[in-house]
Motif scaffolding. Sequence first.
Motif, PDB file in Angstrom:
ATOM      1  N   ALA A 269       3.785 -66.445  28.702  1.00 15.12           N
ATOM      2  CA  ALA A 269       4.434 -67.758  28.954  1.00 15.12           C
ATOM      3  C   ALA A 269       4.570 -68.248  30.123  1.00 15.12           C
ATOM      4  CB  ALA A 269       6.026 -67.305  28.493  1.00 15.12           C
ATOM      5  N   LEU A 270       4.045 -69.190  30.456  1.00 12.94           N
ATOM      6  CA  LEU A 270       3.660 -69.738  31.893  1.00 12.94           C
ATOM      7  C   LEU A 270       4.175 -71.152  32.196  1.00 12.94           C
ATOM      8  CD1 LEU A 270      -0.039 -68.485  32.881  1.00 12.94           C
ATOM      9  CD2 LEU A 270       2.237 -67.588  33.607  1.00 12.94           C
ATOM     10  N   ARG A 271       4.252 -71.539  33.225  1.00  6.28           N
ATOM     11  CA  ARG A 271       4.846 -72.984  33.494  1.00  6.28           C
ATOM     12  C   ARG A 271       3.590 -73.631  33.803  1.00  6.28           C
ATOM     13  NH1 ARG A 271       8.348 -74.044  38.768  1.00  6.28           N
ATOM     14  NH2 ARG A 271       8.200 -76.235  38.941  1.00  6.28           N
ATOM     15  N   CYS A 272       3.606 -75.077  33.214  1.00  2.00           N
ATOM     16  CA  CYS A 272       2.167 -75.729  33.615  1.00  2.00           C
ATOM     17  C   CYS A 272       2.358 -76.497  34.985  1.00  2.00           C
ATOM     18  CB  CYS A 272       2.500 -76.769  32.424  1.00  2.00           C
ATOM     19  SG  CYS A 272       0.803 -78.012  32.635  1.00  2.00           S
ATOM     20  N   GLY A 273       1.255 -76.551  35.512  1.00  2.00           N
ATOM     21  CA  GLY A 273       1.108 -77.263  36.972  1.00  2.00           C
ATOM     22  C   GLY A 273       0.776 -78.511  36.855  1.00  2.00           C
ATOM     23  N   CYS A 274       0.586 -79.164  35.463  1.00  2.00           N
ATOM     24  CA  CYS A 274      -0.103 -80.611  35.523  1.00  2.00           C
ATOM     25  C   CYS A 274       0.711 -81.642  35.972  1.00  2.00           C
ATOM     26  CB  CYS A 274      -0.390 -80.880  34.034  1.00  2.00           C
ATOM     27  SG  CYS A 274       1.172 -80.686  32.904  1.00  2.00           S
ATOM     28  N   LEU A 275       2.144 -81.458  36.192  1.00  2.00           N
ATOM     29  CA  LEU A 275       2.944 -82.409  37.166  1.00  2.00           C
ATOM     30  C   LEU A 275       3.383 -81.835  38.331  1.00  2.00           C
ATOM     31  CD1 LEU A 275       4.815 -83.977  33.971  1.00  2.00           C
ATOM     32  CD2 LEU A 275       2.795 -84.899  34.997  1.00  2.00           C
ATOM     33  N   GLY A 276       2.751 -80.906  38.727  1.00  2.00           N
ATOM     34  CA  GLY A 276       3.355 -80.131  40.091  1.00  2.00           C
ATOM     35  C   GLY A 276       4.343 -79.368  39.796  1.00  2.00           C
ATOM     36  N   SER A 277       5.142 -79.134  40.863  1.00  2.00           N
ATOM     37  CA  SER A 277       6.616 -78.264  40.467  1.00  2.00           C
ATOM     38  C   SER A 277       7.704 -79.388  40.323  1.00  2.00           C
ATOM     39  CB  SER A 277       6.897 -77.511  41.910  1.00  2.00           C
ATOM     40  OG  SER A 277       6.688 -78.459  42.993  1.00  2.00           O
ATOM     41  N   PHE A 278       7.269 -80.643  40.264  1.00  2.82           N
ATOM     42  CA  PHE A 278       8.313 -81.472  40.038  1.00  2.82           C
ATOM     43  C   PHE A 278       8.966 -81.383  38.851  1.00  2.82           C
ATOM     44  CE2 PHE A 278       9.861 -85.986  39.523  1.00  2.82           C
ATOM     45  CZ  PHE A 278      10.486 -86.121  40.982  1.00  2.82           C
ATOM     46  N   PHE A 279       8.222 -80.987  37.467  1.00  2.66           N
ATOM     47  CA  PHE A 279       8.784 -80.772  36.141  1.00  2.66           C
ATOM     48  C   PHE A 279       8.686 -79.493  35.920  1.00  2.66           C
ATOM     49  CE2 PHE A 279       7.665 -85.065  36.298  1.00  2.66           C
ATOM     50  CZ  PHE A 279       8.826 -86.010  35.945  1.00  2.66           C
ATOM     51  N   HIS A 280       9.508 -79.042  35.216  1.00  4.02           N
ATOM     52  CA  HIS A 280       9.378 -77.460  34.629  1.00  4.02           C
ATOM     53  C   HIS A 280       9.041 -77.740  33.042  1.00  4.02           C
ATOM     54  CE1 HIS A 280      11.374 -75.694  38.016  1.00  4.02           C
ATOM     55  NE2 HIS A 280      11.926 -76.634  37.871  1.00  4.02           N
ATOM     56  N   ILE A 281       7.738 -77.706  32.953  1.00  6.98           N
ATOM     57  CA  ILE A 281       6.969 -77.953  31.679  1.00  6.98           C
ATOM     58  C   ILE A 281       6.363 -76.613  31.363  1.00  6.98           C
ATOM     59  CG2 ILE A 281       5.140 -79.301  30.372  1.00  6.98           C
ATOM     60  CD1 ILE A 281       5.930 -81.560  32.009  1.00  6.98           C
ATOM     61  N   PRO A 282       6.439 -76.186  30.054  1.00  6.21           N
ATOM     62  CA  PRO A 282       5.759 -74.718  29.847  1.00  6.21           C
ATOM     63  C   PRO A 282       4.093 -75.086  29.663  1.00  6.21           C
ATOM     64  CG  PRO A 282       7.147 -75.452  28.101  1.00  6.21           C
ATOM     65  CD  PRO A 282       7.382 -76.319  29.114  1.00  6.21           C
ATOM     66  N   LEU A 283       3.458 -74.135  29.799  1.00  2.00           N
ATOM     67  CA  LEU A 283       2.018 -74.087  29.369  1.00  2.00           C
ATOM     68  C   LEU A 283       2.034 -74.178  27.885  1.00  2.00           C
ATOM     69  CD1 LEU A 283      -0.401 -74.187  31.157  1.00  2.00           C
ATOM     70  CD2 LEU A 283      -0.769 -71.864  30.687  1.00  2.00           C
ATOM     71  N   SER A 284       1.384 -75.325  27.284  1.00  3.68           N
ATOM     72  CA  SER A 284       1.475 -75.664  25.761  1.00  3.68           C
ATOM     73  C   SER A 284       0.258 -76.336  25.102  1.00  3.68           C
ATOM     74  CB  SER A 284       2.962 -76.053  25.473  1.00  3.68           C
ATOM     75  OG  SER A 284       2.927 -77.484  26.014  1.00  3.68           O
ATOM     76  N   TYR A 285       0.491 -76.547  24.087  1.00  3.49           N
ATOM     77  CA  TYR A 285      -0.631 -77.399  23.367  1.00  3.49           C
ATOM     78  C   TYR A 285      -0.596 -79.020  24.146  1.00  3.49           C
ATOM     79  CZ  TYR A 285      -1.017 -73.754  20.179  1.00  3.49           C
ATOM     80  OH  TYR A 285      -1.410 -72.349  19.639  1.00  3.49           O
ATOM     81  N   ALA A 286       0.431 -79.119  24.856  1.00  9.37           N
ATOM     82  CA  ALA A 286       0.526 -80.602  25.492  1.00  9.37           C
ATOM     83  C   ALA A 286      -0.496 -80.478  26.533  1.00  9.37           C
ATOM     84  CB  ALA A 286       1.965 -80.904  25.990  1.00  9.37           C
ATOM     85  N   THR A 287      -0.502 -79.209  27.135  1.00 11.05           N
ATOM     86  CA  THR A 287      -1.451 -79.123  28.210  1.00 11.05           C
ATOM     87  C   THR A 287      -2.924 -79.325  27.879  1.00 11.05           C
ATOM     88  OG1 THR A 287       0.216 -77.734  29.332  1.00 11.05           O
ATOM     89  CG2 THR A 287      -1.985 -77.654  30.322  1.00 11.05           C
ATOM     90  N   ILE A 288      -2.967 -78.535  26.862  1.00 10.97           N
ATOM     91  CA  ILE A 288      -4.296 -78.478  26.062  1.00 10.97           C
ATOM     92  C   ILE A 288      -4.739 -80.125  25.733  1.00 10.97           C
ATOM     93  CG2 ILE A 288      -5.720 -77.961  24.236  1.00 10.97           C
ATOM     94  CD1 ILE A 288      -4.426 -75.061  24.518  1.00 10.97           C
ATOM     95  N   SER A 289      -3.726 -80.648  25.143  1.00 10.94           N
ATOM     96  CA  SER A 289      -3.991 -82.108  24.669  1.00 10.94           C
ATOM     97  C   SER A 289      -4.508 -83.020  25.997  1.00 10.94           C
ATOM     98  CB  SER A 289      -2.823 -82.781  24.115  1.00 10.94           C
ATOM     99  OG  SER A 289      -2.669 -82.026  22.797  1.00 10.94           O
ATOM    100  N   GLU A 290      -3.714 -82.746  27.010  1.00  7.96           N
ATOM    101  CA  GLU A 290      -4.064 -83.531  28.314  1.00  7.96           C
ATOM    102  C   GLU A 290      -5.523 -83.272  28.887  1.00  7.96           C
ATOM    103  OE1 GLU A 290      -3.302 -83.155  33.008  1.00  7.96           O
ATOM    104  OE2 GLU A 290      -1.700 -82.378  31.681  1.00  7.96           O
ATOM    105  N   ASN A 291      -5.904 -82.192  28.717  1.00  6.91           N
ATOM    106  CA  ASN A 291      -7.131 -81.776  29.210  1.00  6.91           C
ATOM    107  C   ASN A 291      -8.321 -82.376  28.127  1.00  6.91           C
ATOM    108  OD1 ASN A 291      -6.649 -80.409  31.608  1.00  6.91           O
ATOM    109  ND2 ASN A 291      -6.280 -78.720  30.602  1.00  6.91           N
ATOM    110  N   VAL A 292      -8.067 -82.321  27.000  1.00  9.94           N
ATOM    111  CA  VAL A 292      -8.950 -82.626  25.978  1.00  9.94           C
ATOM    112  C   VAL A 292      -9.142 -84.230  25.990  1.00  9.94           C
ATOM    113  CG1 VAL A 292      -9.360 -82.874  23.414  1.00  9.94           C
ATOM    114  CG2 VAL A 292      -8.759 -80.655  24.381  1.00  9.94           C
ATOM    115  N   VAL A 293      -7.979 -84.852  26.175  1.00  6.19           N
ATOM    116  CA  VAL A 293      -8.003 -86.404  26.164  1.00  6.19           C
ATOM    117  C   VAL A 293      -8.874 -86.765  27.339  1.00  6.19           C
ATOM    118  CG1 VAL A 293      -6.728 -88.522  26.530  1.00  6.19           C
ATOM    119  CG2 VAL A 293      -5.851 -86.699  24.708  1.00  6.19           C
ATOM    120  N   MET A 294      -8.609 -86.194  28.552  1.00 11.62           N
ATOM    121  CA  MET A 294      -9.214 -86.853  29.722  1.00 11.62           C
ATOM    122  C   MET A 294     -10.721 -86.260  29.561  1.00 11.62           C
ATOM    123  SD  MET A 294      -7.125 -88.182  31.653  1.00 11.62           S
ATOM    124  CE  MET A 294      -7.676 -87.966  33.261  1.00 11.62           C
TER     125      MET A 294
END
Length: 165
Positions: free
Chosen positions: A127-152
């Motif tokens: 269970a890690l925190r996602c860094g995709c939006l920096g430290s500004f938001f506290h978003i967990p590493l999740s399928y949303a992170t995977i989706s962001e990478n896949v879409v890009m």
Amino acid sequence: MLSVGYSCLLLVLLFASCAFVPYGYLSLRDDSEIDTSDFMNHMMGTIFLVFGTLKLVNLKTFSTIFSKYDLLSQRIPMYGSLYPFLEILLGLSFFYKGTLLYSYLMTILLMGLSLLGVSLSMVRGTALRCGCLGSFFHIPLSYATISENVVMMAMASYGLSKKLS
């Protein structure tokens, strides 16, 4: 931390928001048609610029978060501090047609490496925190992170295929 649902919603809203900037720019141009390739390139550029800038809000914290799941950052600690600048430069490169081939290739490489690290962390159940939006938001590493990478990666692959054909 946000739930997976809120994380997904936040990422969708950010992607949608980033679409309005290039659309506004392209709609102000003299030509009557909006080229979908230009729109996609400018959207990707805007996303990289926004996400890279958010990472700079607290670079040290971002680097710490990022190094917990990024494979390259784990081996080369300085990479975590350089990554936001790479994203910003990559974002700027999407606005210049002369660098698009390299922009697509670099996007596929960066997002592929990130996707691999995120996927491995999720498979391990960490269970890690996602860094995709920096430290500004506290978003967990999740399928949303995977989706962001896949879409890009998908957008860069599409752009690359059009560029090479």
